[in-house]
Every structure is written in C-alpha cells, then in structure tokens.
Write a protein that holds these residues in place. Structure first.
Motif, short mmCIF file in Angstrom:
data_model
loop_
_atom_site.label_atom_id
_atom_site.label_comp_id
_atom_site.label_asym_id
_atom_site.label_seq_id
_atom_site.Cartn_x
_atom_site.Cartn_y
_atom_site.Cartn_z
N MET A 273 -3.32 -9.55 14.81
CA MET A 273 -3.91 -9.61 13.62
C MET A 273 -4.10 -8.07 12.93
N ILE A 274 -4.17 -7.85 11.71
CA ILE A 274 -4.44 -6.53 11.25
C ILE A 274 -5.29 -6.66 10.13
N SER A 275 -6.41 -5.78 10.32
CA SER A 275 -7.36 -5.72 9.32
C SER A 275 -7.17 -4.83 8.37
N MET A 276 -7.21 -4.80 7.04
CA MET A 276 -6.70 -3.84 6.03
C MET A 276 -7.84 -3.79 4.91
N ALA A 277 -7.91 -2.60 4.40
CA ALA A 277 -8.74 -2.47 3.18
C ALA A 277 -8.13 -1.05 2.49
N LYS A 278 -9.06 -0.13 1.99
CA LYS A 278 -8.87 1.24 1.60
C LYS A 278 -7.44 1.13 0.83
N GLY A 279 -6.44 1.57 1.58
CA GLY A 279 -5.02 2.07 0.95
C GLY A 279 -4.59 0.80 0.37
N LEU A 280 -4.96 -0.36 0.61
CA LEU A 280 -4.44 -1.52 -0.20
C LEU A 280 -4.35 -1.56 -1.53
N THR A 281 -5.55 -1.12 -2.02
CA THR A 281 -6.01 -0.92 -3.34
C THR A 281 -6.04 0.79 -3.88
N CYS A 282 -6.23 1.47 -2.90
CA CYS A 282 -6.28 2.92 -2.90
C CYS A 282 -7.91 3.06 -3.96
N GLY A 283 -8.46 2.06 -3.60
CA GLY A 283 -9.94 2.25 -4.13
C GLY A 283 -10.00 1.95 -5.63
N TYR A 284 -8.88 1.66 -6.37
CA TYR A 284 -8.95 1.21 -7.74
C TYR A 284 -9.74 -0.10 -7.77
N LEU A 285 -9.76 -0.88 -6.92
CA LEU A 285 -10.75 -2.04 -7.03
C LEU A 285 -11.01 -2.30 -5.63
N PRO A 286 -12.14 -3.00 -5.18
CA PRO A 286 -12.31 -3.11 -3.81
C PRO A 286 -11.40 -4.33 -3.44
N LEU A 287 -10.83 -4.46 -2.23
CA LEU A 287 -10.05 -5.53 -1.60
C LEU A 287 -9.85 -5.28 -0.09
N GLY A 288 -10.01 -6.32 0.57
CA GLY A 288 -9.53 -6.16 2.11
C GLY A 288 -8.68 -7.54 2.63
N CYS A 289 -8.16 -7.38 3.53
CA CYS A 289 -7.30 -8.44 4.08
C CYS A 289 -7.24 -8.68 5.62
N VAL A 290 -7.01 -9.84 5.99
CA VAL A 290 -6.78 -9.85 7.46
C VAL A 290 -5.43 -10.50 7.50
N MET A 291 -4.45 -10.00 7.96
CA MET A 291 -3.00 -10.48 8.21
C MET A 291 -3.25 -11.21 9.48
N VAL A 292 -2.48 -12.22 9.59
CA VAL A 292 -2.56 -13.18 10.99
C VAL A 292 -1.32 -13.52 11.17
N THR A 293 -1.03 -14.03 12.37
CA THR A 293 0.29 -14.42 12.84
C THR A 293 0.63 -15.99 12.25
N GLU A 294 1.76 -16.52 12.21
CA GLU A 294 1.79 -17.92 11.88
C GLU A 294 1.14 -18.86 13.13
N LYS A 295 1.53 -18.34 14.10
CA LYS A 295 0.94 -18.94 15.11
C LYS A 295 -0.72 -19.34 15.25
N ILE A 296 -1.26 -18.14 14.85
CA ILE A 296 -2.79 -18.45 14.68
C ILE A 296 -3.01 -19.17 13.40
N ALA A 297 -2.55 -18.85 12.31
CA ALA A 297 -2.73 -19.60 11.11
C ALA A 297 -2.26 -20.95 11.16
N SER A 298 -1.36 -21.43 11.84
CA SER A 298 -1.04 -22.89 12.10
C SER A 298 -1.98 -23.77 12.87
N LYS A 299 -2.82 -22.93 13.53
CA LYS A 299 -4.04 -23.90 14.39
C LYS A 299 -4.88 -24.51 13.27
N TYR A 300 -4.78 -23.94 12.01
CA TYR A 300 -5.58 -24.58 11.06
C TYR A 300 -4.92 -25.51 9.99
#
Ligand code: PLP
Length: 448
Positions: A273-300
């Motif tokens: 998994m990758i946690s992201m925020a900051k440079g994703l929008t460079c502060g122009y607006l708030p946003l974060g993201c968790v990228m997960v593998t297909e394997k983890i996502a497919s459990k759901y």
C-alpha cells in the motif's frame, strides 16, 4: 498603497489571525508569522511587499511551486461543472485520477481510496491492513512522523506525541533504526544489526499478530535519516516471510520530491500500500489517497469495505491532482528534482568548508537537511533530540536570522531543512543557501 498603509494592513491580518484562530504546534502568544498576500513560484509575498524565498515548499508539499494558473483553471472548470457529489456517486475526474495513479504506481498497485490529507491516508491504510490480515499490530520506526490524528500520532515516533501520550491508540509497536552519521560501526553492520533486531522484535510480538510495517518512503521531518543500503529490500523480505503488509508512507517523499515518483523507488522495492497526500495536489486543494494492490482490493469484491469519508474523491481536489500530475510530466519536474538535488549537494559541500558547525548533510533529490553540531569530532548536536527551549538558544537564533533575511524554511532541533519546490533554479538555490550560510555563522560561533 503606501508602505505605511501596507504595514497597517499586514498588522491587521496578523492580529486577526492570532486573536481569532489557533496556530498549529505553537505557544499562542508572541508569534510573528509571515503574513502572505500572494505566492508565485518559489516566493511568498507579504502584505508589506516583502519577498520571501520558500526553502521548505510550505510543509514539503508545494512541489510545483505556488500560483500555477494551470491548476487554477482546472479547478475553476471543475467547479463550474460539479464541485461536490456524494462519494457514492462518481465524477469523471475521480476515475481519471485513479487510472493515472495506477499508471504511475509500480506493480499491481492499481486501486485508489481517496482521503483528505496525509493523516487520513495513513489512518485508512492502517485500518485496511488490519481488516485485510485479521491481525492488529502495526510496526513503525521511532524516528518517524505519520500524522497528528490519535491513530497516526501513535503510529509515529516523533516526540510531538509525548504531550498527548495518555490518549495513545493501542497496538503500535516501535522499533529503532539508527542512522549512519551517528552509528560508529559502519553501514553494513548497521544493516545487519537493525534487520536482526527487527526480526527479533517481530518474534517477541508474535508474527501472526502483526498486520503491517509502516515506513516513510524516505525519512522527512525526523531529519532525512537515510535507510542503510538494502534496508527496505530486507524489510520487504521479512514482510513476505511472515505475511505482514508493507505500507510506504509517501506523504512527504512522494511525487518527485526525492527524484522519483515515490521515495521507495530509490530502494528497488514495491510495497502493498502507498499513503499519499501533499505533492498529490501540491497544496492547491487538500487530497490524500491510499493506493492498494489488486489482491488487497479484490478481498472486498464481495465483502463490504468498512471505510469511508464524506470528502472521499472530492471532484475539485481530484481535478487539481490530475492537473498537478500533468505538470510534473510536462515540466519534467521529477528529473529536475534529481538534477537540482545534485547541485544542492555540491553547494552544501562548499558550505561545509567554511562552516565548522555543519556536521552532516543528507538529501535525496530535494528532500534534504543540514545537521548542525557543536563539534565535528564529538558530533554533539547544537540542539538535542526533542530539545527543551533552553537547549534551543543557538538554533532559535539561527532560525530567527533565516527569517530576518527573508527565507521561510523548517528548522527543528539541530536540523535546517532544504526542500525547495522542484521548480527551483540554480540561482534560487544559490540565493537560498547564501541566506542559510549567513545564518549558520551564528552556530559557527558556538562550535567548541
Ligand atoms: N506522513 C508523513 C511522512 C508526513 O510528513 C506528514 C506530514 O508532514 C503526514 C504523514 C501527515 O500529513 P497531514 O499533515 O496532511 O495529515
């Protein structure tokens, strides 16, 4: 506007802010913040017209610099179409951004769960790791920061958590990882010992109780403490051996800051998994993201995913992010961070020759910090870890001088951070380092 009027305006802005709002991480009295009217490129402009060079990209997030009108236009366009919809509905930008992130991320890290900031990314990554594995413990490094919510401040080891220690969330286990500059037995031994110690600790805690190891892609505010070579590869092996997930916190080190899309790409691994925020929008607006593998996502696929936020995948924030990602590519900013990082190294090397108080300089791309010491022989820091106010006398003077000379940057204990926006030019690096050089003359006088 005359200079006097500008100064009156600035005072009004500061007074209003200080009297009616609460400032982060500070005593509330006696503050004298920069009052910014506009910002462009690597510069902030105060209400009285003063120009400030920003050498820490805000909080290491303004990677593309300030005032890029391409982002403004994308945001305005999105707002004219649709600003907010329930996260149960979908906008076009939501999918476009998810798809773009899947292209950027290695391996099968193809699925994005959008959050609102770094802390909410880590919170959700931690929850998901626990849900997915059915285990409860999270291992994290003492010298790390993962956010300020109850969960993420507990996950980090930064001493800012100590005043709220009594509220600590359970099931976070910390491990130590010294850094080369302060480790006498060489990097190979550091690698061997720290990996052996981590594995022992995993056994003491019970491997089957550990959901994930959470680590910064490259260390940030703890002092850019570099991983020993191959450390993350060894951690990856340990994770695979015990069925533990590896979460890389790329909130600060992501999006070109270290000369790669993500900090972990400097270490040849792929996390779960990758946690992201900051440079994703460079502060122009708030946003974060968790990228997960297909394997983890497919459990759901057939099980309800018990995660959610009102502002998950906010359409306007997604539009800002999509445009920011385009700018990294169009303007070659990732390559540029590598190139400017090298230039920064050369120039700080020159500073070392004239400043006996510079003990060490550590950077990866444009995520760097100068470590100030009382003596190069003993390496005694100019201010210790978690310094008390009375131990900060010299470093406070250095910080005040930096500010007086027209620079905004992050100074913590004996660390002076150098992390300008990735658009910085060689001339601007020279300009910024000249200010730092002038300020650390104060520290040179305290060298013993
Ligand atoms: N993770 C890391 C590595 C950070 O550096 C930070 C903030 O500095 C965070 C998480 C928290 O991000 P935010 O302040 O957006 O919640």
């Amino acid at each position: 506007m005359s200079e006097t009027l500008n100064k009156t305006e600035k005072k009004k802005v500061v007074d209003n802010a200080l009297n009616h709002t609460i400032m982060s991480w500070s005593k509330q009295k006696g503050l004298d913040p920069f009052a910014i009217q506009r910002a462009e490129g690597v510069y902030l402009y105060e209400f009285d017209g003063r120009k400030i060079i920003d050498f820490s990209s805000g909080l290491m997030n303004s990677n593309i610099g300030y005032g890029d009108q391409r982002v403004t236009e994308a945001v305005v366009k999105q707002m004219q179409e649709v600003s907010f919809i329930s996260p149960a509905c979908v906008s076009k930008v939501r999918g476009d951004l998810g798809k773009k992130l899947a292209e950027i991320c290695p391996g099968d890290l193809n699925r994005a769960f959008f959050t609102v900031c770094g802390a909410t990314s880590n919170e959700n990554a931690i929850k998901l790791a626990r849900l997915y594995t059915g285990r409860h413990k999270i291992f994290a490094r003492y010298q790390s920061y993962h956010g300020a919510t109850i969960g993420t401040i507990s996950a980090g080891g930064d001493p800012r958590k100590i005043p709220v220690d009594s509220q600590q969330a359970p099931n976070f286990v910390h491990f130590d990882l010294p850094y080369s500059y302060r480790y006498e037995q060489g990097e190979e031994n550091l690698l061997k010992e720290s990996i052996a110690s981590l594995e022992r600790q995993i056994h003491y805690e019970g491997p089957n109780t550990i959901a994930a190891i959470l680590l910064e892609g490259e260390s940030g505010t703890s002092g850019c403490l570099k991983y020993p070579e191959n450390y993350l590869k060894e951690v990856r092996k340990i994770c695979d051996k015990y069925g533990i997930l590896l979460i890389m916190d790329e909130v600060m080190s992501g999006f070109g800051r270290t000369g790669q899309w993500f900090g972990f790409q400097n270490h040849g691994i792929v996390p779960d998994m990758i946690s992201m925020a900051k440079g994703l929008t460079c502060g122009y607006l708030p946003l974060g993201c968790v990228m997960v593998t297909e394997k983890i996502a497919s459990k759901y696929d057939d099980t309800v995913l018990p995660l959610g936020l009102t502002y998950s995948a906010h359409a306007v924030s997604c539009a800002a992010a999509l445009e920011v990602l385009k700018i990294y590519e169009e303007d070659n900013l990732i390559e540029r961070a590598r190139e400017m990082g090298k230039y920064m190294e050369e120039k700080v090397e020159e500073l070392k020759k004239i400043h006996p108080s510079i003990g060490d300089f550590r950077n990866t791309g444009l995520l760097g910090c100068i470590e100030i010491v009382k003596s190069r022989n003993t390496k005694e820091p100019m201010a210790p870890f978690n310094a008390k106010p009375e131990e900060m006398v010299v470093m406070n003077k250095v910080a005040a001088k930096i500010k007086e000379l027209g620079m905004y940057t992050f100074v913590k204990w004996n660390f002076v951070f150098v992390a300008p926006p990735l658009i910085v030019t060689k001339e601007q690096i020279d300009e910024g380092l000249a200010i730092i050089s002038e300020a650390i003359k104060i520290a040179d006088q305290a060298v013993i």
